[in-house]
Scaffold this motif. Structure first.
Motif, PDB file in Angstrom:
ATOM      1  N   GLY A 167       0.785  -1.219   0.000  1.00 55.46           N
ATOM      2  CA  GLY A 167       0.000   0.000   0.000  1.00 55.46           C
ATOM      3  C   GLY A 167       0.817   1.269   0.000  1.00 55.46           C
ATOM      4  O   GLY A 167       0.278   2.353   0.229  1.00 55.46           O
ATOM      5  N   VAL A 168       2.120   1.172  -0.286  1.00 54.17           N
ATOM      6  CA  VAL A 168       2.991   2.336  -0.324  1.00 54.17           C
ATOM      7  C   VAL A 168       3.060   2.851  -1.761  1.00 54.17           C
ATOM      8  O   VAL A 168       3.257   2.083  -2.707  1.00 54.17           O
ATOM      9  CB  VAL A 168       4.403   1.989   0.178  1.00 54.17           C
ATOM     10  N   LYS A 169       2.901   4.171  -1.931  1.00 50.34           N
ATOM     11  CA  LYS A 169       2.960   4.750  -3.269  1.00 50.34           C
ATOM     12  C   LYS A 169       4.381   4.690  -3.791  1.00 50.34           C
ATOM     13  O   LYS A 169       5.314   5.225  -3.173  1.00 50.34           O
ATOM     14  CB  LYS A 169       2.460   6.193  -3.247  1.00 50.34           C
ATOM     15  N   VAL A 170       4.570   4.036  -4.926  1.00 54.08           N
ATOM     16  CA  VAL A 170       5.920   3.823  -5.462  1.00 54.08           C
ATOM     17  C   VAL A 170       6.179   4.624  -6.722  1.00 54.08           C
ATOM     18  O   VAL A 170       7.324   4.738  -7.163  1.00 54.08           O
ATOM     19  CB  VAL A 170       6.151   2.314  -5.742  1.00 54.08           C
ATOM     20  N   GLN A 171       5.142   5.167  -7.338  1.00 55.36           N
ATOM     21  CA  GLN A 171       5.331   5.971  -8.531  1.00 55.36           C
ATOM     22  C   GLN A 171       4.150   6.915  -8.724  1.00 55.36           C
ATOM     23  O   GLN A 171       3.106   6.756  -8.106  1.00 55.36           O
ATOM     24  CB  GLN A 171       5.505   5.099  -9.774  1.00 55.36           C
ATOM     25  N   SER A 172       4.370   7.924  -9.573  1.00 51.67           N
ATOM     26  CA  SER A 172       3.332   8.884  -9.911  1.00 51.67           C
ATOM     27  C   SER A 172       3.139   8.900 -11.419  1.00 51.67           C
ATOM     28  O   SER A 172       4.082   8.680 -12.175  1.00 51.67           O
ATOM     29  CB  SER A 172       3.702  10.290  -9.411  1.00 51.67           C
ATOM     30  N   ARG A 173       1.913   9.138 -11.843  1.00 49.48           N
ATOM     31  CA  ARG A 173       1.620   9.110 -13.284  1.00 49.48           C
ATOM     32  C   ARG A 173       0.422  10.003 -13.552  1.00 49.48           C
ATOM     33  O   ARG A 173      -0.551   9.987 -12.806  1.00 49.48           O
ATOM     34  CB  ARG A 173       1.332   7.691 -13.731  1.00 49.48           C
ATOM     35  N   GLN A 174       0.516  10.781 -14.625  1.00 48.77           N
ATOM     36  CA  GLN A 174      -0.624  11.600 -15.020  1.00 48.77           C
ATOM     37  C   GLN A 174      -1.712  10.722 -15.633  1.00 48.77           C
ATOM     38  O   GLN A 174      -1.415   9.749 -16.328  1.00 48.77           O
ATOM     39  CB  GLN A 174      -0.185  12.664 -16.038  1.00 48.77           C
ATOM     40  N   HIS A 175      -2.963  11.059 -15.345  1.00 48.86           N
ATOM     41  CA  HIS A 175      -4.092  10.308 -15.887  1.00 48.86           C
ATOM     42  C   HIS A 175      -5.089  11.266 -16.514  1.00 48.86           C
ATOM     43  O   HIS A 175      -4.998  12.497 -16.354  1.00 48.86           O
ATOM     44  CB  HIS A 175      -4.768   9.491 -14.788  1.00 48.86           C
ATOM     45  N   ASP A 176      -6.060  10.694 -17.207  1.00 52.31           N
ATOM     46  CA  ASP A 176      -7.119  11.460 -17.847  1.00 52.31           C
ATOM     47  C   ASP A 176      -8.176  11.815 -16.802  1.00 52.31           C
ATOM     48  O   ASP A 176      -8.744  10.937 -16.142  1.00 52.31           O
ATOM     49  CB  ASP A 176      -7.736  10.619 -18.967  1.00 52.31           C
ATOM     50  N   ALA A 177      -8.465  13.111 -16.641  1.00 49.38           N
ATOM     51  CA  ALA A 177      -9.447  13.552 -15.658  1.00 49.38           C
ATOM     52  C   ALA A 177     -10.831  12.992 -15.959  1.00 49.38           C
ATOM     53  O   ALA A 177     -11.601  12.667 -15.046  1.00 49.38           O
ATOM     54  CB  ALA A 177      -9.494  15.079 -15.619  1.00 49.38           C
ATOM     55  N   GLN A 178     -11.156  12.858 -17.235  1.00 52.08           N
ATOM     56  CA  GLN A 178     -12.463  12.313 -17.609  1.00 52.08           C
ATOM     57  C   GLN A 178     -12.593  10.858 -17.180  1.00 52.08           C
ATOM     58  O   GLN A 178     -13.645  10.433 -16.684  1.00 52.08           O
ATOM     59  CB  GLN A 178     -12.668  12.460 -19.120  1.00 52.08           C
ATOM     60  N   GLU A 179     -11.533  10.069 -17.347  1.00 53.11           N
ATOM     61  CA  GLU A 179     -11.573   8.672 -16.935  1.00 53.11           C
ATOM     62  C   GLU A 179     -11.714   8.550 -15.423  1.00 53.11           C
ATOM     63  O   GLU A 179     -12.431   7.675 -14.921  1.00 53.11           O
ATOM     64  CB  GLU A 179     -10.312   7.948 -17.407  1.00 53.11           C
ATOM     65  N   PHE A 180     -11.047   9.431 -14.686  1.00 50.48           N
ATOM     66  CA  PHE A 180     -11.172   9.393 -13.232  1.00 50.48           C
ATOM     67  C   PHE A 180     -12.588   9.762 -12.805  1.00 50.48           C
ATOM     68  O   PHE A 180     -13.138   9.151 -11.875  1.00 50.48           O
ATOM     69  CB  PHE A 180     -10.163  10.347 -12.589  1.00 50.48           C
ATOM     70  N   LEU A 181     -13.190  10.731 -13.461  1.00 47.85           N
ATOM     71  CA  LEU A 181     -14.552  11.132 -13.127  1.00 47.85           C
ATOM     72  C   LEU A 181     -15.532   9.989 -13.372  1.00 47.85           C
ATOM     73  O   LEU A 181     -16.403   9.711 -12.535  1.00 47.85           O
ATOM     74  CB  LEU A 181     -14.954  12.360 -13.942  1.00 47.85           C
ATOM     75  N   ILE A 182     -15.401   9.293 -14.501  1.00 48.80           N
ATOM     76  CA  ILE A 182     -16.261   8.150 -14.788  1.00 48.80           C
ATOM     77  C   ILE A 182     -16.082   7.069 -13.732  1.00 48.80           C
ATOM     78  O   ILE A 182     -17.051   6.493 -13.219  1.00 48.80           O
ATOM     79  CB  ILE A 182     -15.958   7.595 -16.190  1.00 48.80           C
ATOM     80  N   PHE A 183     -14.825   6.781 -13.389  1.00 49.05           N
ATOM     81  CA  PHE A 183     -14.529   5.789 -12.351  1.00 49.05           C
ATOM     82  C   PHE A 183     -15.202   6.168 -11.033  1.00 49.05           C
ATOM     83  O   PHE A 183     -15.833   5.334 -10.377  1.00 49.05           O
ATOM     84  CB  PHE A 183     -13.013   5.681 -12.169  1.00 49.05           C
ATOM     85  N   LEU A 184     -15.094   7.423 -10.650  1.00 51.87           N
ATOM     86  CA  LEU A 184     -15.617   7.874  -9.364  1.00 51.87           C
ATOM     87  C   LEU A 184     -17.143   7.771  -9.327  1.00 51.87           C
ATOM     88  O   LEU A 184     -17.723   7.292  -8.339  1.00 51.87           O
ATOM     89  CB  LEU A 184     -15.176   9.313  -9.108  1.00 51.87           C
ATOM     90  N   LEU A 185     -17.811   8.199 -10.381  1.00 48.31           N
ATOM     91  CA  LEU A 185     -19.274   8.125 -10.411  1.00 48.31           C
ATOM     92  C   LEU A 185     -19.753   6.676 -10.426  1.00 48.31           C
ATOM     93  O   LEU A 185     -20.756   6.338  -9.776  1.00 48.31           O
ATOM     94  CB  LEU A 185     -19.812   8.882 -11.627  1.00 48.31           C
ATOM     95  N   ASN A 186     -19.041   5.816 -11.145  1.00 53.54           N
ATOM     96  CA  ASN A 186     -19.421   4.403 -11.188  1.00 53.54           C
ATOM     97  C   ASN A 186     -19.290   3.733  -9.828  1.00 53.54           C
ATOM     98  O   ASN A 186     -20.181   3.001  -9.384  1.00 53.54           O
ATOM     99  CB  ASN A 186     -18.556   3.653 -12.210  1.00 53.54           C
ATOM    100  N   ILE A 187     -18.167   3.968  -9.169  1.00 50.64           N
ATOM    101  CA  ILE A 187     -17.936   3.286  -7.888  1.00 50.64           C
ATOM    102  C   ILE A 187     -18.876   3.826  -6.808  1.00 50.64           C
ATOM    103  O   ILE A 187     -19.333   3.078  -5.941  1.00 50.64           O
ATOM    104  CB  ILE A 187     -16.445   3.393  -7.476  1.00 50.64           C
ATOM    105  N   LEU A 188     -19.202   5.118  -6.878  1.00 49.32           N
ATOM    106  CA  LEU A 188     -20.172   5.675  -5.936  1.00 49.32           C
ATOM    107  C   LEU A 188     -21.558   5.077  -6.167  1.00 49.32           C
ATOM    108  O   LEU A 188     -22.288   4.777  -5.215  1.00 49.32           O
ATOM    109  CB  LEU A 188     -20.231   7.194  -6.075  1.00 49.32           C
ATOM    110  N   HIS A 189     -21.916   4.932  -7.435  1.00 53.72           N
ATOM    111  CA  HIS A 189     -23.200   4.306  -7.769  1.00 53.72           C
ATOM    112  C   HIS A 189     -23.287   2.905  -7.169  1.00 53.72           C
ATOM    113  O   HIS A 189     -24.296   2.542  -6.544  1.00 53.72           O
ATOM    114  CB  HIS A 189     -23.357   4.242  -9.290  1.00 53.72           C
ATOM    115  N   LYS A 190     -22.236   2.122  -7.318  1.00 55.64           N
ATOM    116  CA  LYS A 190     -22.237   0.750  -6.805  1.00 55.64           C
ATOM    117  C   LYS A 190     -22.262   0.729  -5.274  1.00 55.64           C
ATOM    118  O   LYS A 190     -22.946  -0.104  -4.672  1.00 55.64           O
ATOM    119  CB  LYS A 190     -21.018   0.001  -7.332  1.00 55.64           C
ATOM    120  N   GLU A 191     -21.505   1.647  -4.650  1.00 54.15           N
ATOM    121  CA  GLU A 191     -21.493   1.674  -3.194  1.00 54.15           C
ATOM    122  C   GLU A 191     -22.855   2.050  -2.622  1.00 54.15           C
ATOM    123  O   GLU A 191     -23.316   1.441  -1.657  1.00 54.15           O
ATOM    124  CB  GLU A 191     -20.436   2.661  -2.697  1.00 54.15           C
ATOM    125  N   LEU A 192     -23.484   3.038  -3.207  1.00 56.77           N
ATOM    126  CA  LEU A 192     -24.777   3.479  -2.698  1.00 56.77           C
ATOM    127  C   LEU A 192     -25.881   2.451  -2.955  1.00 56.77           C
ATOM    128  O   LEU A 192     -26.934   2.496  -2.316  1.00 56.77           O
ATOM    129  CB  LEU A 192     -25.153   4.827  -3.320  1.00 56.77           C
TER     130      LEU A 192
END
Length: 424
Positions: A167-192
């Motif tokens: 669980g230790v962060k070993v690297q950093s990488r730029q990602h697509d903000a749109q992909e992160f937003l889709i991921f976040l809305l999907n996982i929130l939908h499933k959790e709720l």
């Protein structure tokens, strides 16, 4: 090629079920007084500050408060998020959601839960919202930037390769903000929906005996992809109808949900006088197009056909992606085209699936957040956001906060646009 972002593009849905298509309806207005919104709880617009004074020292105290307290009702002011190594894509998206009134209402509703074992992402977002809205020093214009190490949980879920097995962060990488937003809305939908026995995955309506009767009693076969209703879907999800018409055949239609509406950008220079508009991009996405080499379902011969997209159901919060990243002969390329976009957007009646056969009228949306990408490459650029609090716009660039004018906001090269319905 036209496409619609429906769910997490990295994990497309596979389950199917048989359901029926419900007609488009508008929810009646509530008879109860509208509760005080997140933006309207501001005590007053803070004084403008220079970039130097806006740079606050990094806070080492995370102020980890219980999700059971009442800090979501305190007066909020802008708070920056420390960039902890290529986390600007996450920071910019979170800042946009933190000024989304309906989204804050979800967090507030669930802030009194005693157990978040099945909803860990929801718990982290509630903690973040409470830290953003924590009481400040009397003379402070903005809160100290938040370290918010607990957001690492979101990053681990989004891209596990950034962390070791411990669980230790070993690297950093730029990602697509749109992909992160889709991921976040999907996982929130499933959790709720985790406490519900209903299926949370998209399902396919395939009732061969069911058809829709349109104008002049002409039948249309309809296939609909459906998802179970959740608090997230009720805010961000809507339906887009894709119709294929042939002269002598039944019109066929597909109806599918989406979170983000992706619009193509024309090739063009930055800030040209004859710049394209968001409305023109919307026209290009929704207006009919001629299909070639389309085989008739009855004769199997090639016949002329046309295809068009319409809004079957509009969302409360409309998120638009301007597709700046395209693949060419030289690989991934970013389009620097400037697009004129309004502070108030009209979705015209002609774009509604039932607009011509009902009393539906145009819907108007108000811009409340913009996520922009600075740089020529996706994996080396930088994300920042502009957010509307009360009647004032703020540039939120990780830990930096500046007051900006609406003209400055509308002069960006945006990647994601967040609009809220003015009739909700």
């Amino acid at each position: 090629k036209k496409e619609v972002v429906v769910m997490d593009s990295r994990h497309p849905p596979t389950t199917t079920a048989t359901t029926s298509l419900s007609s488009h309806t508008t929810q009646p207005p509530s008879q109860n007084p509208k509760p005080l919104s997140y933006a309207s709880m501001l005590a007053g617009p803070p004084k403008p500050v220079s970039p130097k004074t806006a740079q606050q020292p990094q806070s080492s105290d995370n102020n980890r408060r219980s999700t059971n307290d009442t800090s979501l009702t305190t007066i909020p002011k802008p708070r920056g998020l420390v960039n902890r190594g290529y986390t600007c894509f996450m920071n910019s998206v979170l800042q946009a959601l933190l000024v989304c009134d309906p989204f804050i209402k979800i967090l507030k509703k669930h802030s009194g839960k005693k157990n978040y074992e099945k909803t860990p992402v929801l718990e982290k977002l509630i903690l973040l919202a409470k830290e953003v809205k924590a009481p400040l020093e009397p003379r402070a214009s903005y809160g100290k930037p938040l370290q918010a190490e607990y957001l690492d949980y979101l990053l681990r879920q989004f891209d596990p390769t950034l962390y070791s097995s411990a669980g230790v962060k070993v690297q950093s990488r730029q990602h697509d903000a749109q992909e992160f937003l889709i991921f976040l809305l999907n996982i929130l939908h499933k959790e709720l929906m985790s406490g519900s026995k209903k299926n949370t995955e998209p399902s396919l309506a395939t009732n061969d005996d069911w058809v829709e009767v349109g104008k002049k009693n002409k039948a249309s076969s309809v296939v609909e992809i459906q998802t179970e209703e959740s608090p997230v879907n009720s805010i961000f999800s809507s339906k887009l109808r894709s119709e294929v018409r042939q002269r002598m055949n039944t019109t066929s239609a597909n109806v599918q949900p989406y979170y983000i509406l992706p619009l193509d950008l024309p090739l063009g220079s930055q800030h040209s006088r004859d710049c394209p508009t968001l409305e023109a991009s919307l026209d290009g996405f929704l207006l009919p197009e001629v299909l070639t080499s389309f085989a008739s379902s009855s004769t199997k011969a090639e016949e002329p056909a046309s295809k068009r997209l319409l809004f079957e159901q509009l969302p409360n919060v409309l998120i638009i992606q301007l597709k700046r990243f395209t693949y060419g002969v030289d690989g991934l390329k970013k389009l620097q085209t400037y697009v004129s976009y309004p502070a108030e957007l009209e979705i015209k009646r002609k774009y509604l699936a039932h607009g011509k056969s009902s009393n539906e009228v145009s819907r108007f949306y108000r811009l409340f957040a913009v996520v922009s990408h600075d740089g020529a490459e996706l994996n080396r650029g930088h994300y920042f956001s502009d957010v509307l609090l009360g009647d004032r716009w703020y540039l939120v660039d990780d830990a930096r906060i500046d007051v900006v004018s609406v003209d400055e906001v509308l002069d960006r090269l945006p990647y994601l646009l967040f609009y809220e319905s003015m009739s909700a």
